[in-house]
Design an enzyme around this catalytic site. Structure first.
Site, PDB file in Angstrom:
ATOM      1  CD  GLU A  38      -3.022  -0.835  -0.058  1.00 45.10           C
ATOM      2  OE1 GLU A  38      -3.084   0.539  -0.581  1.00 45.10           O
ATOM      3  OE2 GLU A  38      -3.684  -1.581  -0.516  1.00 45.10           O
ATOM      4  CE1 TYR A 121      -7.048   2.690  -0.204  1.00 42.40           C
ATOM      5  CE2 TYR A 121      -4.826   3.220   0.236  1.00 42.40           C
ATOM      6  CZ  TYR A 121      -5.596   2.715  -0.360  1.00 42.40           C
ATOM      7  OH  TYR A 121      -5.383   1.589  -1.216  1.00 42.40           O
ATOM      8  CG  ASP A 139      -7.720   4.220  -3.992  1.00 45.68           C
ATOM      9  OD1 ASP A 139      -8.804   4.212  -4.445  1.00 45.68           O
ATOM     10  OD2 ASP A 139      -6.898   3.441  -4.329  1.00 45.68           O
TER      11      ASP A 139
END
Length: 355
Positions: A38, A121, A139
């Protein structure tokens, strides 16, 4: 009328199970691996990230090995991914995981969110993908899917619009009987493969029957984003100074863009400068034309970088250290100065072969 929100998750998860790409970080629910992927994927394309992720996991397979790694080693593996504050913050977070959580990645959302460099997020992605918790994510890909699916007008960066999108994402991931991991990944995957910014492939979308923007023929209107700030032109000259087989280089200071990375001596000059040679003091440029010239971008800046061979007048102090070519290749350089390093290496090879 908005689509029945309870029907969308099942369609998305079914589609994901049949169409998900085989990505290396999807082969495990290890929270450390999910986190690394990520962080790398922020502002970066999947195809670019894959080899970086695989090299990273070979070098630092655990959060403990990452926490203990030398900073220069982590930057070298990150070299070329850009946004280098990501890796600096991540290493700080790894240190906290070792110090405060006994080396085990925390499973509580609040503990994940408290780690350096992790926002809502990323914490949601780790919580849902690694731990199966119904935490929402938002996102760029998910924003595009949701604004089109539910016809959410307004700039997604505006507070009330953004709050509405988070609310919708939370309702979707909290649907009873839905795997939060697959649902969140389905939203991201749909935005990456089908619900594209331009020329979306609506005919392949599993939820087009529920999509308000598709129904109204207004897909191109979403998301509504503000105009980008106009680009600013900048110009730099870099100086390649060689003495006794070594080159002068320097490491960028903490607190600046690309902190900790290496570069050749350089300075910014006015864009309209006609004779850069006169501005290189205390160095002396040895030729009127640069041996390498190219443009690159950093955020809103469009930069012209010109590289010149230069000499250092006797007795002049140098700001930096002297390194051989082999030593420089082991250092993490900024992307732009890495191109200069590569060009210098090619020139040395050509010079040696011509003898």
């Amino acid at each position: 009328m908005l689509p029945p929100i309870s029907r969308v998750p099942v369609k998305l998860v079914t589609w994901f199970e049949q169409n998900a790409r085989d990505l290396p970080w999807r082969r495990s629910n290890d929270p450390y691996a999910v986190w690394v992927s990520e962080i790398m994927l922020q502002q970066t394309q999947v195809a670019t990230v894959i080899p970086y992720f695989e090299r990273w996991m070979r070098a630092f397979p655990t959060v403990q090995s990452f926490a203990a790694a030398p900073r220069e080693g982590t930057l070298k593996l990150w070299e070329g991914l850009g946004y280098y504050t990501r890796v600096a913050n991540a290493q700080r977070a790894a240190g906290e995981i070792v110090a405060k959580h006994g080396g085990r990645f925390p499973s509580k959302f609040e503990d994940i969110l408290a780690l350096p460099g992790i926002g809502r997020y990323t914490a949601g992605a780790i919580s849902s993908i690694a731990f199966g918790q119904p935490r929402p994510i938002l996102d760029g890909n998910v924003i595009r899917v949701l604004t089109r699916l539910f016809a959410i007008a307004g700039d997604p960066r505006e507070k009330s619009v953004n709050a509405r999108l988070w609310e919708l994402a939370e309702k979707l991931v909290s649907t009873k009987g839905i795997d939060p991991s697959k649902l969140n990944q389905a939203l991201m995957e749909l935005g990456a493969l089908v619900c594209l910014p331009r020329q979306p492939q609506c005919d392949k979308c599993p939820v087009r029957g529920y999509c308000v923007a598709f129904r109204d023929g207004k897909v191109a209107m979403y998301p509504a984003t503000a105009k980008r700030e106009s680009a600013t032109q900048r110009r730099f000259i870099a100086l390649v100074v060689k003495e006794q087989g070594k080159f002068l280089v320097r490491r960028r200071a903490d607190g600046v863009v690309n902190a900790g990375l290496w570069e050749f001596p350089n300075l910014e000059i006015p864009v309209t400068t006609k004779n850069p040679m006169s501005l290189a003091a205390p160095f002396e440029i040895t030729s009127a034309a640069p041996f390498l010239s190219f443009r690159h971008s950093i955020t809103r800046y469009r930069i012209l970088l010109e590289a010149f061979h230069a000499t250092r007048p006797e007795g002049t102090k140098s700001d930096g250290v002297w390194k051989t070519m082999s030593q420089m290749k082991r250092l993490p350089f900024t992307a732009a100065h890495g191109r200069i390093l590569k060009a210098v290496g090619a020139l040395l090879v050509n010079k040696a072969s011509s003898k």
